[in-house]
Structures are given as structure tokens and as C-alpha cells.
Scaffold this motif. Structure first.
Motif, short mmCIF file in Angstrom:
data_model
loop_
_atom_site.label_atom_id
_atom_site.label_comp_id
_atom_site.label_asym_id
_atom_site.label_seq_id
_atom_site.Cartn_x
_atom_site.Cartn_y
_atom_site.Cartn_z
N LYS A 1 -6.49 20.01 -8.39
CA LYS A 1 -6.75 18.64 -9.09
C LYS A 1 -5.73 17.92 -9.50
N ASN A 2 -4.76 18.64 -10.01
CA ASN A 2 -3.19 18.83 -10.63
C ASN A 2 -2.16 18.23 -10.20
N LYS A 3 -2.94 18.85 -8.85
CA LYS A 3 -1.77 17.93 -7.99
C LYS A 3 -1.78 16.96 -7.30
N ILE B 1 0.94 -1.22 -0.14
CA ILE B 1 0.17 0.43 0.09
C ILE B 1 0.61 1.33 -0.05
N THR B 2 0.55 2.46 -0.76
CA THR B 2 1.13 4.05 -0.46
C THR B 2 0.26 4.66 0.46
N LYS C 1 0.04 10.46 -11.37
CA LYS C 1 1.05 9.69 -11.79
C LYS C 1 1.78 9.22 -11.76
N LYS C 2 3.43 10.29 -10.46
CA LYS C 2 4.43 9.30 -10.33
C LYS C 2 4.08 8.44 -9.87
N ILE C 3 3.51 7.76 -8.44
CA ILE C 3 3.07 6.77 -8.36
C ILE C 3 2.96 5.87 -9.35
N GLN C 4 2.02 6.08 -10.31
CA GLN C 4 2.04 5.59 -12.05
C GLN C 4 3.03 4.77 -13.09
N LYS C 5 4.13 5.91 -11.95
CA LYS C 5 5.09 5.97 -13.41
C LYS C 5 6.33 4.42 -12.42
N PHE D 1 4.16 8.40 0.74
CA PHE D 1 4.69 9.11 -0.09
C PHE D 1 4.35 10.42 -0.24
N ASP D 2 3.20 10.64 -0.09
CA ASP D 2 3.47 12.60 -0.99
C ASP D 2 2.68 12.93 0.61
#
Length: 692
Positions: free
Chosen positions: A138-140, A102-103, A146-150, A129-130
Motif C-alpha cells: 500500500k505504501n509503495k 498516459i503513465t 504521489k510522485k506522479i501527482q507531484k 514510470f516505475d
């Protein structure tokens, strides 16, 4: 947005299942109350690789248990959104194992974050993670996801690389294990079966066949055209679905058949469906066998077995690669569903294995050829021995049959007398070779001694008989001269009385010579000589006659008397020693051969087959402890065959029962092993040979 509620979870999922692909999916558990607009924006930004679960309370164990059955587990990363205020509580609940699955993303207002002690240290932990500011941008959110997906994609790549490495390591280990299995198999027929079985196993296919190239009879080998004198031999086949009637056959190597084409070209054929091959191809598939056994051949992989010189020595033909190894292809529908094309890796793996198999097969074939060559040499050696002494023809072969028969009887015996002795295949082979070659040393014995059937050599006997002819003629001439002289010197009446006396004396002397020669001829036979015979021999030896022109001729020379005085058999002491030397000649010859480890005792076994347990044998007068059990076995076989053989000129063959009695006397005298002899009798080992 579709919502489903239960006692602990409220789920909202918007995901197009047709667009999931193989990218990492984020399964977000919302514990902070994301609004619909923010989620929809995130879903669109992550191209539907996102699943949202709204949770009312945090239960880590249940969170980790939630899975989408349509998505492989390794593609899903669980993300938990929590308020910063409950972060410590959540972290305290996480076990090390749970934290790996889990993250965490914490959400906090600006003041809450400012008042949180050492907040900057939180991102140094492996759990968090953050941290996202509230209100959530929304962008944040998308940026963090996206960083987690990457990061998850990177982990997937690493995981895939590890899998590939593990797969390659597994394949290499399997090939290594296969190589060991191939090199350790000594039976060439089992080896061929093993090659086909492993080929089917490593490619997960339903069926297969194995072809081996063989020489055409009466066609010479052509160095410029390796395949000129070759045919394809159908050696093995297996089918998981069908029981296939198997019959070995050969066929010409032609590019029209799949196996023939591969044999000729050395190329791999990987065919998706052999029923639909383009007509422009040189080869085609013959479906008549499919029709016969009611089977559907679809995908096929045909691989050459190439030796170190890149010459084709065989062809492996694999049929119908399956999704599921254990499914039988019992219908066209199942074939359509289950059968898939062979892969590039199948080609590489099978070709690599086929190379190993080719080397193993050639090595085993070479071993078999050497073995046949060596056995041919042994039998040629036995033929050479028996050519010098035709009277013992077949003796070595019969001794080998009897000896190996005793060894096999020992293996079957449940008696404790043999101390758990077991003769393996190689041990029996060793005994067989020793038995076949046990008399090879006779090649070093002078032929007259070797084939001597009577006490006097044939030329010596003929010379003695010629001497007696001369003696008779000399007696006749002597008395004829006396008659002439009497007739010339006396009157007819006076001479007549003397002539009668002369005839009587002449007859008596001639009868004496005939009696002596008859006695000599009789005692020349290799029988036991009675004591009275020695006295008569001395009498004959003491006599001689003066013959005009030849001098004094003895009735019997000293050498003849010595030979005729042999008490038993046909050999004198010097001749017997020469005959007995054959075992030493055998040993000296056999020890020159570079025997393999499993045959290293052949010289010693053969060397000691005339030794006796009480030390009375030859050449070393060894006692029981020094004599190998194989030699003890051969002693019984050798004596038995010598007694029962029909081909000995110096003695008559004795019946089996009499031969066993004689061997029994040897046992009682502690010369022959009693346990082995009893087994020889009980197992009726002697029935294995035909005395005709």
C-alpha cells in the motif's frame, strides 16, 4: 464501492466532488486487480484526488477517452497499472501521441522481475514510470502515485506559466496592434470611437462611455491649475444590450460624479456594484439614466486617459464586465448571473491602453490644430493678396471650389479617358491648397500694375487731362489777346469782321482739343483698338503748343502714346511680363514652406496653372506632358472664373454659356485639356459657385 460493468470496462470511483479543488487528479486504470483495501488507502492518502477504473482488457484509445466532466481535462493524469509480462505488448500499442497522455506502472513478482532481461533499462524509457513489486505494498503504491501527482503538479505549473506567458504575449501583441490602429487612424471622430470600442473589447464588458476634456470658452488657461478652464464632454457611448440615444453634452468637472472624480484625481475606480456605494465616498452613481433606458448598471471601471505630462485629457467609463461576451443583459436575473467585477488585469490593461489612446488623441488633436492653423495661414495669405487687389476678391476661393469639384468628378467618372486616375482625400487637399495660393505671388507685383484697369494709370490720365485744360486755356487766352489787339488797332466795323473769324478759329481749335481728349479717354479703355485709331494717335502725338511760361507742350507724350497703343487689354508688354511674374513669385514663396509628403506638389501645381498644352503659356512654355493634371484642372477653373466674375473693372462678366464657348475655343486651339473641359461641362462643376 460502486461498480459499473460493460463490454470492456468495470469502473469503481470513490471521490468527493466538493473536495476536488485544483490539484492534479490521477485517473488510475487497474489492469492488475488491486484489492479494495489498497485502493481505499490510496484514495485517502491522495485526499480523494484519485479515480479508479478496473479494466478487463487494455484499450488505450478508449482509456484516453474516459473523462470526468466535473474535472477540467488539464487536471487529470491517466495512470495505467499493467503486469510486467504484458508491458511490451502495451508499449507496442502506444502511439507517440497516446504515450504523452498516459503513465505506465508495471507490477511484477520478485522472480518475474529477476528473470526479465535488462529490466533496469525499462525506467529509462519515457513510457514506463516505475515498477512495483507483487504483492503490492500500500505504501509503495501511494509513494509512486504521489510522485506522479507531484510530477503532474510541476507540469501544471509549467503549463500555467506558459499560459500566462502566452496571455501576456497576446496582450502585448494586442496592445501593439492597438497602438498601430490608433496611430494610423486620421479621423479624430473615428479615433474616439475606436478608443471606446477597443476598451470594451479588451475588458469583455457590455457598455461604455468616453469623455474628453475640452476648453471652456472665454476662460484663460492657467498653468498652475490645468483643469481650471476645462469641462468634461460626453463624446461617445456604446451599449451591447440597449440602443442608447446619444447626444453630445458637456458638464462641469466635479468629484461628485464618477467620471469627474477620476478626471480630477487621475485615479482608477473599480466598483463591484455602483448601486451600493458607501455614502462616505465623495462620488456617487446617478441611476436616473438606467431608469430611463431600463438597464441595470452593476460593475464599473473608470480609467483616466493621461497624457505624457500625467494630465487627464479624457475618461473611459466601462460598464458591466460579462462572463460571456455575446450575452445581452436583458433582465436583472441575467445581470446577476453574467456580470462580474473588473479584475486587476482589466485595470492594468485598460490603463496601458488609455495611455496609448491619450497619446494618439493628443497627436491627432495637435495635427488637427496644426491643420487649422495652417489653413488659417492660407486664408490669411489669400486675404492679404485680395487686400492689394480687391477687384479679385473671392477669386482664389472660387478657383479652389471649381478645381476640387473637377477632381471629385474625375473620381466619379467611369470613362477610361482618365486612365484610372483617382484623387484621394490628401490629393484633393493638395489641389485645394494650391488653388487657394495660386495667385499669392501677386504680392510681389507692384500695386499700380496689379490693379491697373485702363491703359493709362489714373494719375497719368489726370495729368493728361490737366494738360488739356492748360492747352484749352492757352488757346482761349491766345485768341482773347488777338481780339483785344484788333479792337485797339482797328475800327469797330473792321474789328467786328476779324473777331468773327477769330471766334471761328478758336472754336475749331478748342473742338479739336476736345475731340482729341475724348478719343484718348475712349481708347484708354481696355478694348480692342482698331487700325484707324493708331493713325489718329500718331496725329495727336505729332502736335504740340507753345504756352507762355511753360514752353512747348505736347498733345500726347511718347510714353502716353505707347500705353494708348496697347491693342488689347490694359497692360503693355512690360506690365504683362510683370503680372505674369506672379507665378514665379508664387513658386519661390511656396517652395520655402516645409510641406509634408502628401502636400509636396503644391508649389509645382500652382506654378504651372498658366501653362498651355501647346507650349504657349507661361512662365516655362511647358507642353502637355510636363504639366500636372492638377494644374490642367486649375487652368480651366482659373479661366472660367476670370471670365464670369463680376468684380473685374477692366471687363464685364460674361454669361456662363459664353464663358464655356470661350473655353471651347481654347480647347480647339489645343491650349486646354479637352477631356477635363468636357467633364467640367457634363458634371456642371460651375454650379458649385454662386455668381450672385
Amino acid at each position: 464501492m460502486k461498480q459499473v460493468q460493460n463490454e470492456f470496462i468495470e469502473t469503481e470511483t470513490e471521490l468527493n466532488s466538493h473536495d476536488r479543488g485544483f490539484k492534479p487528479h490521477l485517473q488510475v486504470f487497474d489492469g492488475v486487480g488491486l484489492d479494495t483495501e489498497t485502493f481505499d488507502f490510496a484514495l485517502k492518502s491522495l485526499e480523494n484526488h484519485l479515480i479508479l477504473h478496473k479494466i478487463q482488457k487494455i484499450d488505450i484509445k478508449k482509456i484516453n477517452a474516459i473523462k470526468d466532466p466535473a474535472i477540467p481535462a488539464h487536471l487529470i493524469t491517466n495512470v495505467l497499472l499493467v503486469d510486467l509480462g504484458v508491458l511490451d505488448t502495451v508499449r507496442a500499442k502506444l502511439t507517440p501521441e497516446q504515450s504523452e497522455k498516459i503513465t505506465l506502472i508495471a507490477v511484477a513478482g520478485q522472480r518475474e522481475l529477476d528473470e526479465f532481461p535488462d529490466a533496469w533499462k525499462l525506467v529509462d524509457t519515457e513510457v514506463l514510470f516505475d515498477i512495483i513489486d507483487r504483492p503490492i505494498s500500500k505504501n509503495k503504491l501511494v509513494l509512486v502515485l504521489k510522485k506522479i501527482q507531484k510530477l503532474a503538479a510541476g507540469r501544471l505549473k509549467i503549463h500555467k506559466l506558459h499560459e500566462e506567458i502566452d496571455t501576456q504575449a497576446g496582450a502585448l501583441k494586442k496592445l501593439n496592434d492597438i497602438g498601430i490602429a490608433l496611430s494610423s487612424e486620421t479621423d479624430i471622430h473615428k479615433l474616439l470611437d475606436l478608443i471606446l470600442t477597443i476598451s470594451i473589447e479588451i475588458t469583455n464588458c457590455d457598455s461604455g462611455s468616453l469623455y474628453i476634456l475640452q476648453d471652456k470658452p472665454d476662460v484663460e488657461y492657467d498653468k498652475a491649475n490645468y483643469l481650471k478652464n476645462k469641462v468634461l464632454c460626453f463624446k461617445h457611448t456604446f451599449n451591447f444590450t440597449k440602443a442608447i440615444p446619444f447626444k453630445e453634452f458637456t458638464m462641469e468637472i466635479s468629484s461628485k460624479s464618477l467620471s469627474g472624480y477620476t478626471a480630477l484625481t487621475g485615479e482608477i475606480l473599480n466598483l463591484e456594484d455602483v448601486y451600493y456605494l458607501p455614502e462616505t465616498l465623495p462620488y456617487h452613481f446617478n441611476k436616473s439614466f438606467d431608469d430611463f433606458i431600463k438597464y441595470r448598471t452593476k460593475s464599473m471601471l473608470v480609467v483616466p486617459m493621461l497624457n505624457q505630462d500625467k494630465q487627464t485629457i479624457g475618461v473611459i467609463q466601462l460598464i458591466n464586465k460579462k462572463r460571456d461576451r455575446d450575452v445581452a443583459l436583458s433582465s436583472d436575473e441575467i445581470v446577476s448571473e453574467q456580470v462580474i467585477p473588473f479584475t486587476k488585469k482589466d485595470e492594468e490593461l485598460t490603463l496601458s491602453f488609455a495611455s496609448q489612446a491619450a497619446v494618439a488623441y493628443e497627436n491627432r488633436s495637435l495635427y488637427e490644430s496644426i491643420k487649422i492653423l495652417f489653413e488659417g495661414f492660407i486664408r490669411a495669405s489669400v486675404t492679404a493678396i485680395e487686400a492689394r487687389d480687391p477687384t479679385t476678391s473671392g477669386h482664389s476661393e472660387r478657383v479652389a471650389v471649381l478645381s476640387t469639384g473637377v477632381a471629385e468628378a474625375v473620381n466619379k467618372s467611369k470613362s477610361s479617358l482618365f486612365g484610372g486616375i483617382q484623387f484621394g482625400t490628401r490629393d484633393i487637399q493638395e489641389l485645394k491648397y494650391a488653388s487657394l495660393l495660386h495667385d499669392f505671388g501677386k504680392i510681389g507685383v507692384r500695386e499700380p500694375v496689379l490693379v491697373k484697369a485702363k491703359k493709362l494709370y489714373e494719375p497719368d490720365l489726370e495729368l493728361l487731362k490737366s494738360r488739356y485744360i492748360i492747352l484749352r486755356q492757352s488757346v482761349q487766352l491766345q485768341y482773347s489777346n488777338m481780339k483785344v489787339r484788333y479792337l485797339l488797332e482797328k475800327s469797330r466795323e473792321e474789328a467786328l469782321e476779324d473777331l468773327l473769324s477769330i471766334d471761328s478759329d478758336s472754336k475749331e481749335r478748342l473742338e479739336e482739343l476736345d475731340r482729341y481728349l475724348e478719343f484718348i479717354t475712349k481708347i484708354n479703355e481696355p478694348t480692342v483698338l482698331e487700325s484707324s485709331g493708331f493713325e489718329l494717335l500718331k496725329e495727336i502725338q505729332s502736335k504740340s503748343m507753345m504756352v507762355e511760361g511753360l514752353g512747348n507742350i505736347p498733345f500726347l507724350t511718347e510714353q502716353e502714346a505707347v500705353r494708348l497703343s496697347i491693342a488689347k487689354g490694359s497692360l503693355g508688354d512690360d506690365e504683362r511680363l510683370e503680372i505674369e511674374s506672379h507665378v514665379t513669385h508664387t513658386f519661390n514663396f511656396l517652395k520655402q514652406i516645409p510641406w509634408t509628403n502628401d502636400l509636396r506638389s503644391v508649389p509645382k501645381i500652382a506654378y504651372m496653372h498658366h501653362e498651355k498644352l501647346d507650349g504657349s503659356g507661361y512662365p516655362n512654355k511647358a507642353n502637355s506632358e510636363a504639366i500636372p493634371i492638377q494644374s490642367k484642372i486649375m487652368t480651366i477653373s482659373d479661366i472660367f472664373d476670370a471670365l464670369t466674375a463680376n468684380d473685374r473693372p477692366y471687363k464685364r462678366a460674361v454669361p456662363v454659356e459664353k464663358a464655356l464657348d470661350i473655353l471651347g475655343y481654347e480647347v480647339k486651339a489645343k491650349k486646354v485639356d479637352s477631356d477635363l473641359f468636357n467633364l467640367f461641362v457634363e458634371a456642371r462643376v460651375f454650379d458649385a459657385i454662386n455668381k450672385g
